[in-house]
Design a protein around this motif. Structure first.
Motif, PDB file in Angstrom:
ATOM      1  N   PHE A   1      -8.975  -3.450  -2.755  1.00  0.00           N
ATOM      2  CA  PHE A   1      -8.052  -4.088  -1.818  1.00  0.00           C
ATOM      3  C   PHE A   1      -8.032  -5.602  -2.014  1.00  0.00           C
ATOM      4  O   PHE A   1      -9.086  -6.243  -2.011  1.00  0.00           O
ATOM      5  CB  PHE A   1      -8.475  -3.777  -0.375  1.00  0.00           C
ATOM      6  CG  PHE A   1      -8.556  -2.306  -0.066  1.00  0.00           C
ATOM      7  CD1 PHE A   1      -7.470  -1.636   0.476  1.00  0.00           C
ATOM      8  CD2 PHE A   1      -9.699  -1.598  -0.356  1.00  0.00           C
ATOM      9  CE1 PHE A   1      -7.541  -0.282   0.746  1.00  0.00           C
ATOM     10  CE2 PHE A   1      -9.785  -0.230  -0.098  1.00  0.00           C
ATOM     11  CZ  PHE A   1      -8.695   0.427   0.456  1.00  0.00           C
TER      12      PHE A   1
ATOM     13  N   TYR B   1      -0.818  -4.678  -6.392  1.00  0.00           N
ATOM     14  CA  TYR B   1      -0.637  -4.135  -5.054  1.00  0.00           C
ATOM     15  C   TYR B   1      -1.804  -4.537  -4.150  1.00  0.00           C
ATOM     16  O   TYR B   1      -2.847  -4.971  -4.623  1.00  0.00           O
ATOM     17  CB  TYR B   1      -0.535  -2.603  -5.121  1.00  0.00           C
ATOM     18  CG  TYR B   1       0.504  -2.126  -6.105  1.00  0.00           C
ATOM     19  CD1 TYR B   1       1.855  -2.335  -5.856  1.00  0.00           C
ATOM     20  CD2 TYR B   1       0.141  -1.489  -7.286  1.00  0.00           C
ATOM     21  CE1 TYR B   1       2.823  -1.914  -6.752  1.00  0.00           C
ATOM     22  CE2 TYR B   1       1.098  -1.060  -8.192  1.00  0.00           C
ATOM     23  CZ  TYR B   1       2.437  -1.278  -7.920  1.00  0.00           C
ATOM     24  OH  TYR B   1       3.383  -0.872  -8.826  1.00  0.00           O
ATOM     25  N   ARG B   2      -1.623  -4.347  -2.849  1.00  0.00           N
ATOM     26  CA  ARG B   2      -2.682  -4.702  -1.908  1.00  0.00           C
ATOM     27  C   ARG B   2      -3.755  -3.611  -1.830  1.00  0.00           C
ATOM     28  O   ARG B   2      -4.914  -3.898  -1.585  1.00  0.00           O
ATOM     29  CB  ARG B   2      -2.073  -4.983  -0.533  1.00  0.00           C
ATOM     30  CG  ARG B   2      -1.260  -6.271  -0.553  1.00  0.00           C
ATOM     31  CD  ARG B   2      -0.575  -6.564   0.758  1.00  0.00           C
ATOM     32  NE  ARG B   2       0.078  -7.873   0.713  1.00  0.00           N
ATOM     33  CZ  ARG B   2       0.815  -8.375   1.689  1.00  0.00           C
ATOM     34  NH1 ARG B   2       1.010  -7.685   2.801  1.00  0.00           N
ATOM     35  NH2 ARG B   2       1.362  -9.563   1.560  1.00  0.00           N
ATOM     36  N   GLN B   3      -3.356  -2.379  -2.002  1.00  0.00           N
ATOM     37  CA  GLN B   3      -4.327  -1.320  -2.292  1.00  0.00           C
ATOM     38  C   GLN B   3      -4.005  -0.824  -3.686  1.00  0.00           C
ATOM     39  O   GLN B   3      -2.908  -0.351  -3.951  1.00  0.00           O
ATOM     40  CB  GLN B   3      -4.246  -0.165  -1.293  1.00  0.00           C
ATOM     41  CG  GLN B   3      -5.217   0.968  -1.669  1.00  0.00           C
ATOM     42  CD  GLN B   3      -5.235   2.096  -0.657  1.00  0.00           C
ATOM     43  OE1 GLN B   3      -5.370   1.874   0.540  1.00  0.00           O
ATOM     44  NE2 GLN B   3      -5.095   3.324  -1.125  1.00  0.00           N
TER      45      GLN B   3
ATOM     46  N   PRO C   1     -10.059   3.270  -4.704  1.00  0.00           N
ATOM     47  CA  PRO C   1      -9.191   2.168  -4.289  1.00  0.00           C
ATOM     48  C   PRO C   1      -9.941   0.858  -4.099  1.00  0.00           C
ATOM     49  O   PRO C   1     -11.103   0.841  -3.691  1.00  0.00           O
ATOM     50  CB  PRO C   1      -8.617   2.657  -2.953  1.00  0.00           C
ATOM     51  CG  PRO C   1      -9.669   3.577  -2.412  1.00  0.00           C
ATOM     52  CD  PRO C   1     -10.310   4.224  -3.609  1.00  0.00           C
TER      53      PRO C   1
ATOM     54  N   MET D   1       0.872  -1.178   0.000  1.00  0.00           N
ATOM     55  CA  MET D   1       0.000   0.000   0.000  1.00  0.00           C
ATOM     56  C   MET D   1       0.905   1.222   0.000  1.00  0.00           C
ATOM     57  O   MET D   1       1.783   1.350   0.847  1.00  0.00           O
ATOM     58  CB  MET D   1      -0.925  -0.005   1.215  1.00  0.00           C
ATOM     59  CG  MET D   1      -1.832  -1.226   1.270  1.00  0.00           C
ATOM     60  SD  MET D   1      -3.014  -1.140   2.638  1.00  0.00           S
ATOM     61  CE  MET D   1      -3.928  -2.677   2.391  1.00  0.00           C
TER      62      MET D   1
END
Length: 421
Positions: free
Chosen positions: A111, A121-123, A109, A11
Protein backbone atom coordinates in the motif's frame (compact mmCIF):
# COMPACT_ATOMS: atom_id res chain seq x y z
CA UNK A 1 -32.03 5.55 -1.76
CA UNK A 2 -28.66 5.08 -0.01
CA UNK A 3 -25.61 6.40 -1.78
CA UNK A 4 -23.89 3.70 -3.80
CA UNK A 5 -20.46 2.95 -2.39
CA UNK A 6 -17.41 2.41 -4.59
CA UNK A 7 -13.89 1.10 -4.14
CA UNK A 8 -11.28 3.56 -2.88
CA UNK A 9 -9.50 5.34 -5.71
CA UNK A 10 -6.40 3.43 -6.72
CA UNK A 11 -7.64 0.17 -5.15
CA UNK A 12 -9.26 -2.30 -7.52
CA UNK A 13 -11.47 -5.36 -7.38
CA UNK A 14 -10.26 -8.49 -9.17
CA UNK A 15 -13.40 -9.82 -10.83
CA UNK A 16 -14.14 -13.53 -11.43
CA UNK A 17 -13.21 -13.36 -15.12
CA UNK A 18 -9.89 -11.70 -14.21
CA UNK A 19 -8.95 -14.01 -11.34
CA UNK A 20 -7.78 -16.94 -13.55
CA UNK A 21 -5.21 -14.65 -15.17
CA UNK A 22 -3.86 -13.69 -11.73
CA UNK A 23 -3.82 -17.37 -10.78
CA UNK A 24 -1.92 -18.19 -13.98
CA UNK A 25 0.85 -15.75 -13.07
CA UNK A 26 0.89 -16.72 -9.39
CA UNK A 27 0.98 -20.46 -10.16
CA UNK A 28 3.93 -20.03 -12.54
CA UNK A 29 5.76 -17.84 -10.04
CA UNK A 30 5.22 -20.34 -7.23
CA UNK A 31 6.41 -23.24 -9.39
CA UNK A 32 9.55 -21.43 -10.54
CA UNK A 33 10.52 -20.03 -7.13
CA UNK A 34 9.88 -23.23 -5.20
CA UNK A 35 11.79 -25.08 -7.92
CA UNK A 36 14.87 -23.32 -6.53
CA UNK A 37 14.13 -24.60 -3.03
CA UNK A 38 12.62 -21.39 -1.61
CA UNK A 39 9.94 -21.59 1.08
CA UNK A 40 6.96 -19.28 1.47
CA UNK A 41 6.60 -16.76 4.31
CA UNK A 42 3.41 -14.80 5.04
CA UNK A 43 3.62 -11.62 7.09
CA UNK A 44 0.92 -9.22 8.39
CA UNK A 45 -0.39 -6.32 6.34
CA UNK A 46 0.02 -4.06 9.39
CA UNK A 47 3.41 -3.38 10.95
CA UNK A 48 4.82 -0.78 13.37
CA UNK A 49 5.58 2.50 11.60
CA UNK A 50 9.06 2.38 13.08
CA UNK A 51 9.88 -0.74 11.04
CA UNK A 52 9.66 1.19 7.79
CA UNK A 53 11.26 4.36 9.15
CA UNK A 54 14.30 2.37 10.20
CA UNK A 55 14.51 0.24 7.05
CA UNK A 56 13.33 2.41 4.16
CA UNK A 57 14.55 5.70 5.70
CA UNK A 58 12.64 8.60 7.24
CA UNK A 59 13.50 11.01 4.41
CA UNK A 60 12.33 8.80 1.54
CA UNK A 61 9.20 9.65 -0.44
CA UNK A 62 7.59 6.42 0.76
CA UNK A 63 7.79 7.29 4.46
CA UNK A 64 7.36 11.06 4.09
CA UNK A 65 4.48 11.17 1.62
CA UNK A 66 3.16 7.76 0.55
CA UNK A 67 2.86 5.44 3.54
CA UNK A 68 -0.57 4.78 5.05
CA UNK A 69 0.23 5.38 8.73
CA UNK A 70 -2.15 5.93 11.63
CA UNK A 71 -2.55 5.63 15.38
CA UNK A 72 -4.88 2.87 16.56
CA UNK A 73 -7.16 3.01 19.60
CA UNK A 74 -4.40 1.77 21.86
CA UNK A 75 -2.06 4.55 20.79
CA UNK A 76 0.21 2.33 18.68
CA UNK A 77 1.60 3.86 15.48
CA UNK A 78 0.87 1.40 12.67
CA UNK A 79 1.35 1.33 8.91
CA UNK A 80 0.01 -0.69 6.03
CA UNK A 81 3.12 -2.30 4.58
CA UNK A 82 4.48 -0.35 1.58
CA UNK A 83 6.94 -3.14 0.62
CA UNK A 84 7.75 -6.68 1.67
CA UNK A 85 11.44 -6.87 2.54
CA UNK A 86 11.31 -5.10 5.91
CA UNK A 87 8.50 -7.37 7.12
CA UNK A 88 10.43 -10.49 6.11
CA UNK A 89 13.53 -9.24 7.93
CA UNK A 90 11.50 -8.41 11.04
CA UNK A 91 9.91 -11.88 11.00
CA UNK A 92 13.25 -13.64 10.45
CA UNK A 93 14.77 -11.82 13.45
CA UNK A 94 11.72 -12.29 15.67
CA UNK A 95 11.45 -16.03 15.06
CA UNK A 96 15.17 -16.81 15.18
CA UNK A 97 15.52 -17.93 11.58
CA UNK A 98 18.95 -16.43 10.96
CA UNK A 99 21.17 -19.08 12.57
CA UNK A 100 21.50 -20.62 9.10
CA UNK A 101 20.98 -19.41 5.51
CA UNK A 102 17.35 -18.90 4.55
CA UNK A 103 15.74 -18.72 1.11
CA UNK A 104 12.16 -17.46 1.38
CA UNK A 105 9.50 -15.95 -0.86
CA UNK A 106 6.28 -14.02 -0.33
CA UNK A 107 3.35 -12.56 -2.23
CA UNK A 108 0.52 -10.20 -1.43
CA UNK A 109 -0.77 -6.63 -1.40
CA UNK A 110 1.29 -3.54 -0.57
CA UNK A 111 0.00 0.00 0.00
CA UNK A 112 1.23 3.47 -0.96
CA UNK A 113 -0.78 6.65 -1.27
CA UNK A 114 0.37 7.69 -4.74
CA UNK A 115 -1.36 9.37 -7.65
CA UNK A 116 -3.13 6.43 -9.34
CA UNK A 117 -2.11 5.71 -12.92
CA UNK A 118 -1.48 2.68 -15.06
CA UNK A 119 1.09 0.51 -13.31
CA UNK A 120 1.00 2.55 -10.09
CA UNK A 121 -1.83 1.93 -7.64
CA UNK A 122 -2.57 2.60 -3.98
CA UNK A 123 -3.07 -1.09 -3.34
CA UNK A 124 -0.74 -3.10 -5.52
CA UNK A 125 0.63 -6.62 -5.36
CA UNK A 126 4.14 -7.98 -5.29
CA UNK A 127 5.84 -11.36 -5.42
CA UNK A 128 9.32 -11.36 -3.96
CA UNK A 129 12.19 -13.46 -2.68
CA UNK A 130 14.62 -12.80 0.15
CA UNK A 131 17.84 -14.69 0.92
CA UNK A 132 19.58 -14.35 4.28
CA UNK A 133 23.07 -15.51 5.24
CA UNK A 134 24.78 -15.80 1.85
CA UNK A 135 27.29 -13.13 0.88
CA UNK A 136 28.71 -14.17 -2.48
CA UNK A 137 27.86 -13.07 -6.01
CA UNK A 138 26.65 -16.63 -6.74
CA UNK A 139 23.39 -16.03 -4.85
CA UNK A 140 22.95 -12.67 -6.61
CA UNK A 141 23.24 -14.60 -9.88
CA UNK A 142 20.73 -17.19 -8.68
CA UNK A 143 17.95 -14.71 -7.97
CA UNK A 144 18.50 -13.00 -11.33
CA UNK A 145 18.49 -16.37 -13.13
CA UNK A 146 15.26 -17.21 -11.31
CA UNK A 147 13.55 -14.13 -12.71
CA UNK A 148 14.79 -14.94 -16.22
CA UNK A 149 13.29 -18.43 -15.87
CA UNK A 150 9.97 -16.93 -14.77
CA UNK A 151 9.82 -14.64 -17.81
CA UNK A 152 10.35 -17.69 -20.01
CA UNK A 153 7.62 -19.64 -18.20
CA UNK A 154 5.22 -16.72 -18.74
CA UNK A 155 6.18 -16.25 -22.38
CA UNK A 156 7.63 -12.75 -21.82
CA UNK A 157 10.45 -11.97 -24.25
CA UNK A 158 10.78 -8.19 -24.38
CA UNK A 159 12.35 -7.52 -20.97
CA UNK A 160 15.87 -6.19 -20.57
CA UNK A 161 18.13 -6.50 -17.55
CA UNK A 162 20.13 -3.58 -16.15
CA UNK A 163 22.68 -4.07 -13.36
CA UNK A 164 24.87 -1.81 -11.24
CA UNK A 165 26.80 -1.82 -7.98
CA UNK A 166 26.17 0.71 -5.22
CA UNK A 167 29.35 -0.36 -3.41
CA UNK A 168 29.62 -0.39 0.35
CA UNK A 169 28.76 2.38 2.81
CA UNK A 170 32.16 4.11 2.76
CA UNK A 171 32.41 4.01 -1.04
CA UNK A 172 28.91 5.35 -1.37
CA UNK A 173 29.62 8.16 1.11
CA UNK A 174 32.61 9.33 -0.94
CA UNK A 175 30.56 9.17 -4.09
CA UNK A 176 27.67 11.01 -2.47
CA UNK A 177 29.91 13.96 -1.60
CA UNK A 178 31.18 14.30 -5.18
CA UNK A 179 27.71 13.82 -6.61
CA UNK A 180 26.25 16.58 -4.42
CA UNK A 181 29.08 18.89 -5.50
CA UNK A 182 28.28 18.15 -9.16
CA UNK A 183 24.55 18.67 -8.70
CA UNK A 184 24.98 21.94 -6.78
CA UNK A 185 27.06 23.24 -9.68
CA UNK A 186 23.95 22.70 -11.85
CA UNK A 187 21.34 23.55 -9.23
CA UNK A 188 19.51 25.97 -11.51
CA UNK A 189 18.63 23.02 -13.78
CA UNK A 190 17.20 20.89 -10.95
CA UNK A 191 13.47 20.55 -10.35
CA UNK A 192 11.95 20.96 -6.88
CA UNK A 193 12.11 17.24 -6.02
CA UNK A 194 15.78 17.02 -7.00
CA UNK A 195 16.67 20.11 -4.94
CA UNK A 196 14.98 18.57 -1.93
CA UNK A 197 16.85 15.31 -2.44
CA UNK A 198 20.21 17.08 -2.49
CA UNK A 199 20.22 17.17 1.29
CA UNK A 200 18.31 13.94 1.93
CA UNK A 201 18.91 11.26 -0.72
CA UNK A 202 20.98 12.68 -3.60
CA UNK A 203 21.44 9.33 -5.32
CA UNK A 204 17.71 9.39 -6.12
CA UNK A 205 18.33 12.40 -8.39
CA UNK A 206 20.01 9.91 -10.76
CA UNK A 207 16.66 8.13 -11.01
CA UNK A 208 14.83 11.24 -12.23
CA UNK A 209 12.80 10.78 -15.43
CA UNK A 210 12.77 14.52 -16.17
CA UNK A 211 14.20 15.12 -19.68
CA UNK A 212 15.51 18.52 -18.53
CA UNK A 213 17.80 16.74 -16.04
CA UNK A 214 19.15 14.18 -18.51
CA UNK A 215 22.30 16.20 -19.46
CA UNK A 216 23.11 16.89 -15.80
CA UNK A 217 22.69 13.22 -14.88
CA UNK A 218 24.73 12.07 -17.89
CA UNK A 219 27.63 14.29 -16.81
CA UNK A 220 27.53 13.13 -13.17
CA UNK A 221 30.40 11.00 -11.80
CA UNK A 222 29.93 7.21 -12.01
CA UNK A 223 29.59 5.26 -8.77
CA UNK A 224 31.47 2.38 -10.42
CA UNK A 225 34.62 4.51 -10.32
CA UNK A 226 34.39 4.62 -6.50
CA UNK A 227 34.23 0.88 -5.87
CA UNK A 228 36.91 -0.63 -3.68
CA UNK A 229 38.67 -3.90 -4.43
CA UNK A 230 36.10 -6.16 -2.73
CA UNK A 231 33.06 -4.44 -4.23
CA UNK A 232 34.65 -4.45 -7.68
CA UNK A 233 35.51 -8.16 -7.41
CA UNK A 234 31.93 -8.95 -6.33
CA UNK A 235 30.45 -7.03 -9.26
CA UNK A 236 32.89 -8.47 -11.80
CA UNK A 237 32.08 -12.01 -10.60
CA UNK A 238 28.36 -11.35 -10.97
CA UNK A 239 28.82 -10.07 -14.52
CA UNK A 240 31.00 -13.07 -15.39
CA UNK A 241 28.28 -15.36 -14.02
CA UNK A 242 25.61 -13.64 -16.10
CA UNK A 243 27.80 -14.06 -19.19
CA UNK A 244 28.35 -17.75 -18.45
CA UNK A 245 24.62 -18.31 -17.92
CA UNK A 246 23.76 -16.58 -21.20
CA UNK A 247 21.72 -13.88 -19.46
CA UNK A 248 21.92 -10.66 -21.46
CA UNK A 249 22.35 -7.44 -19.49
CA UNK A 250 23.64 -3.91 -19.63
CA UNK A 251 25.56 -2.05 -16.94
CA UNK A 252 23.74 1.13 -15.98
CA UNK A 253 25.93 3.25 -13.66
CA UNK A 254 22.91 5.52 -12.99
CA UNK A 255 20.78 2.68 -11.68
CA UNK A 256 19.92 3.26 -8.02
CA UNK A 257 17.16 1.97 -5.80
CA UNK A 258 14.55 4.09 -4.06
CA UNK A 259 15.12 2.48 -0.68
CA UNK A 260 18.02 3.34 1.62
CA UNK A 261 19.02 -0.18 2.58
CA UNK A 262 20.60 -1.38 -0.68
CA UNK A 263 24.36 -1.94 -1.18
CA UNK A 264 26.52 -3.56 -3.84
CA UNK A 265 24.41 -5.41 -6.45
CA UNK A 266 21.25 -3.73 -7.74
CA UNK A 267 19.26 -4.78 -10.79
CA UNK A 268 16.05 -4.10 -12.67
CA UNK A 269 14.09 -5.83 -15.42
CA UNK A 270 12.56 -3.18 -17.67
CA UNK A 271 10.05 -3.07 -20.53
CA UNK A 272 9.22 -0.32 -23.02
CA UNK A 273 5.60 -1.52 -23.27
CA UNK A 274 4.31 0.19 -20.11
CA UNK A 275 5.46 3.77 -20.59
CA UNK A 276 6.90 5.51 -17.54
CA UNK A 277 6.16 2.53 -15.26
CA UNK A 278 8.54 0.26 -17.15
CA UNK A 279 10.28 -1.48 -14.23
CA UNK A 280 8.52 -4.81 -13.63
CA UNK A 281 11.08 -6.34 -11.25
CA UNK A 282 13.76 -4.78 -9.09
CA UNK A 283 16.11 -5.95 -6.39
CA UNK A 284 19.59 -6.24 -5.07
CA UNK A 285 21.74 -6.75 -2.02
CA UNK A 286 21.04 -5.23 1.42
CA UNK A 287 23.72 -6.57 3.72
CA UNK A 288 23.22 -4.02 6.51
CA UNK A 289 19.44 -4.16 6.97
CA UNK A 290 19.21 -7.09 9.39
CA UNK A 291 21.60 -5.42 11.85
CA UNK A 292 19.82 -2.11 11.30
CA UNK A 293 16.57 -3.73 12.49
CA UNK A 294 18.10 -5.29 15.58
CA UNK A 295 19.52 -8.59 14.32
CA UNK A 296 23.12 -9.65 13.92
CA UNK A 297 25.15 -8.80 10.82
CA UNK A 298 23.63 -10.90 8.05
CA UNK A 299 24.22 -10.61 4.30
CA UNK A 300 20.99 -10.54 2.28
CA UNK A 301 19.72 -10.20 -1.26
CA UNK A 302 16.29 -10.28 -2.89
CA UNK A 303 13.87 -8.85 -5.41
CA UNK A 304 10.21 -7.93 -5.82
CA UNK A 305 8.18 -8.01 -8.99
CA UNK A 306 5.05 -5.99 -9.66
CA UNK A 307 2.11 -8.32 -10.26
CA UNK A 308 -0.13 -5.77 -11.97
CA UNK A 309 2.64 -4.66 -14.31
CA UNK A 310 3.40 -8.22 -15.35
CA UNK A 311 -0.31 -8.87 -15.91
CA UNK A 312 -0.33 -5.96 -18.35
CA UNK A 313 2.39 -7.74 -20.37
CA UNK A 314 0.82 -11.20 -20.48
CA UNK A 315 -0.78 -12.60 -23.60
CA UNK A 316 -4.04 -13.73 -22.04
CA UNK A 317 -5.64 -15.15 -25.18
CA UNK A 318 -4.59 -18.72 -24.36
CA UNK A 319 -5.39 -18.55 -20.62
CA UNK A 320 -8.56 -20.46 -19.83
CA UNK A 321 -10.86 -18.34 -17.70
CA UNK A 322 -13.88 -20.64 -17.64
CA UNK A 323 -14.50 -24.12 -16.23
CA UNK A 324 -13.36 -27.29 -17.96
CA UNK A 325 -16.93 -28.51 -18.35
CA UNK A 326 -20.54 -27.45 -17.74
CA UNK A 327 -23.06 -30.14 -16.77
CA UNK A 328 -26.58 -29.73 -18.20
CA UNK A 329 -29.42 -31.91 -16.86
CA UNK A 330 -32.70 -32.39 -18.77
CA UNK A 331 -35.70 -33.85 -16.97
CA UNK A 332 -36.50 -34.65 -13.37
CA UNK A 333 -34.64 -37.97 -13.26
CA UNK A 334 -31.54 -36.43 -14.85
CA UNK A 335 -31.64 -33.42 -12.49
CA UNK A 336 -31.82 -35.82 -9.54
CA UNK A 337 -28.88 -37.87 -10.85
CA UNK A 338 -26.69 -34.91 -11.86
CA UNK A 339 -25.21 -33.99 -8.42
CA UNK A 340 -23.97 -37.55 -7.83
CA UNK A 341 -22.48 -37.72 -11.33
CA UNK A 342 -20.75 -34.37 -10.84
CA UNK A 343 -19.19 -35.55 -7.57
CA UNK A 344 -17.99 -38.81 -9.16
CA UNK A 345 -16.35 -36.89 -12.00
CA UNK A 346 -14.66 -34.44 -9.63
CA UNK A 347 -13.38 -37.39 -7.60
CA UNK A 348 -12.03 -39.15 -10.70
CA UNK A 349 -10.33 -36.09 -12.28
CA UNK A 350 -8.16 -34.20 -9.75
CA UNK A 351 -8.33 -30.45 -10.25
CA UNK A 352 -11.34 -30.68 -12.57
CA UNK A 353 -13.32 -27.45 -12.84
CA UNK A 354 -16.85 -28.69 -13.37
CA UNK A 355 -19.77 -26.28 -13.18
CA UNK A 356 -23.16 -27.96 -12.69
CA UNK A 357 -26.25 -26.13 -13.87
CA UNK A 358 -28.71 -25.25 -11.10
CA UNK A 359 -32.10 -23.61 -11.26
CA UNK A 360 -33.78 -25.64 -14.01
CA UNK A 361 -34.74 -24.23 -17.38
CA UNK A 362 -35.10 -25.43 -20.95
CA UNK A 363 -32.35 -27.20 -22.86
CA UNK A 364 -31.79 -24.06 -24.94
CA UNK A 365 -31.43 -21.76 -21.93
CA UNK A 366 -29.14 -24.20 -20.12
CA UNK A 367 -26.96 -24.62 -23.19
CA UNK A 368 -26.66 -20.84 -23.60
CA UNK A 369 -25.43 -20.60 -20.03
CA UNK A 370 -22.96 -23.41 -20.69
CA UNK A 371 -21.55 -21.50 -23.65
CA UNK A 372 -21.42 -18.18 -21.78
CA UNK A 373 -19.54 -19.84 -18.90
CA UNK A 374 -16.47 -20.21 -21.11
CA UNK A 375 -16.38 -23.99 -20.56
CA UNK A 376 -14.48 -26.13 -23.05
CA UNK A 377 -17.07 -28.92 -22.91
CA UNK A 378 -20.79 -29.32 -22.27
CA UNK A 379 -21.84 -32.52 -20.53
CA UNK A 380 -25.47 -33.36 -21.24
CA UNK A 381 -27.36 -35.69 -18.94
CA UNK A 382 -30.84 -36.54 -20.20
CA UNK A 383 -33.37 -39.13 -19.07
CA UNK A 384 -31.92 -41.82 -21.37
CA UNK A 385 -28.33 -41.11 -20.29
CA UNK A 386 -29.31 -41.16 -16.63
CA UNK A 387 -30.99 -44.55 -17.07
CA UNK A 388 -28.05 -45.98 -19.06
CA UNK A 389 -25.28 -44.58 -16.86
CA UNK A 390 -23.85 -42.52 -19.72
CA UNK A 391 -23.41 -38.81 -20.49
CA UNK A 392 -23.22 -36.88 -23.75
CA UNK A 393 -20.21 -34.67 -24.36
CA UNK A 394 -20.19 -31.72 -26.79
CA UNK A 395 -17.11 -29.51 -27.40
CA UNK A 396 -17.94 -25.81 -27.04
CA UNK A 397 -14.57 -24.50 -28.22
CA UNK A 398 -12.73 -25.51 -31.38
CA UNK A 399 -15.43 -27.70 -32.95
CA UNK A 400 -16.00 -31.43 -32.72
CA UNK A 401 -18.93 -33.84 -32.68
CA UNK A 402 -21.21 -34.63 -29.77
CA UNK A 403 -20.60 -38.13 -28.38
CA UNK A 404 -22.32 -40.32 -25.85
CA UNK A 405 -19.81 -41.74 -23.40
CA UNK A 406 -19.65 -44.21 -20.57
CA UNK A 407 -18.26 -42.99 -17.27
CA UNK A 408 -14.68 -44.16 -17.89
CA UNK A 409 -14.59 -42.59 -21.36
CA UNK A 410 -16.04 -39.34 -19.96
CA UNK A 411 -13.29 -39.30 -17.34
CA UNK A 412 -10.64 -39.73 -20.05
CA UNK A 413 -12.08 -36.84 -22.08
CA UNK A 414 -12.21 -34.58 -19.02
CA UNK A 415 -8.64 -35.45 -18.05
CA UNK A 416 -7.55 -34.50 -21.55
CA UNK A 417 -9.45 -31.21 -21.35
CA UNK A 418 -7.94 -30.51 -17.94
CA UNK A 419 -4.41 -31.20 -19.18
CA UNK A 420 -4.90 -28.84 -22.14
CA UNK A 421 -5.50 -25.80 -19.93
Amino acid sequence: MPERLQAIRGMHDVLPEQAPIWQHLEDHARAVIEGYGYREMRTPLLEPVELFKRSIGEVTDIVEKEMYAFEDRGGDRLALRPEGTASCVRAAIEHGLLDQPQRIWYSGPMFRRERPQRGRYRQFHQIGVEVFGLAGPDIDLEVIAMTRRLWRALGLADLRLEVNSLGDAGERARYRGDLVEHLRAHESALDDDSRRRLSTNPLRVLDSKSPDLAPVIAAAPSLLDYLGEASRAHFDALCAGLDAAGIGYSINPRLVRGLDYYNRTVFEWITDALGAQGTVCAGGRYDGLVAQLGGRDTPAVGFALGTERLLDLLDTSAIATGPDAYLVALGDAAAAAAPALAERLREAVPGLKLLMHCGGGSFKSQFKKADRSGARLALILGEEEAAAGTVSCKPLRGGGEQRTLGFDDAVAVLREARAAR
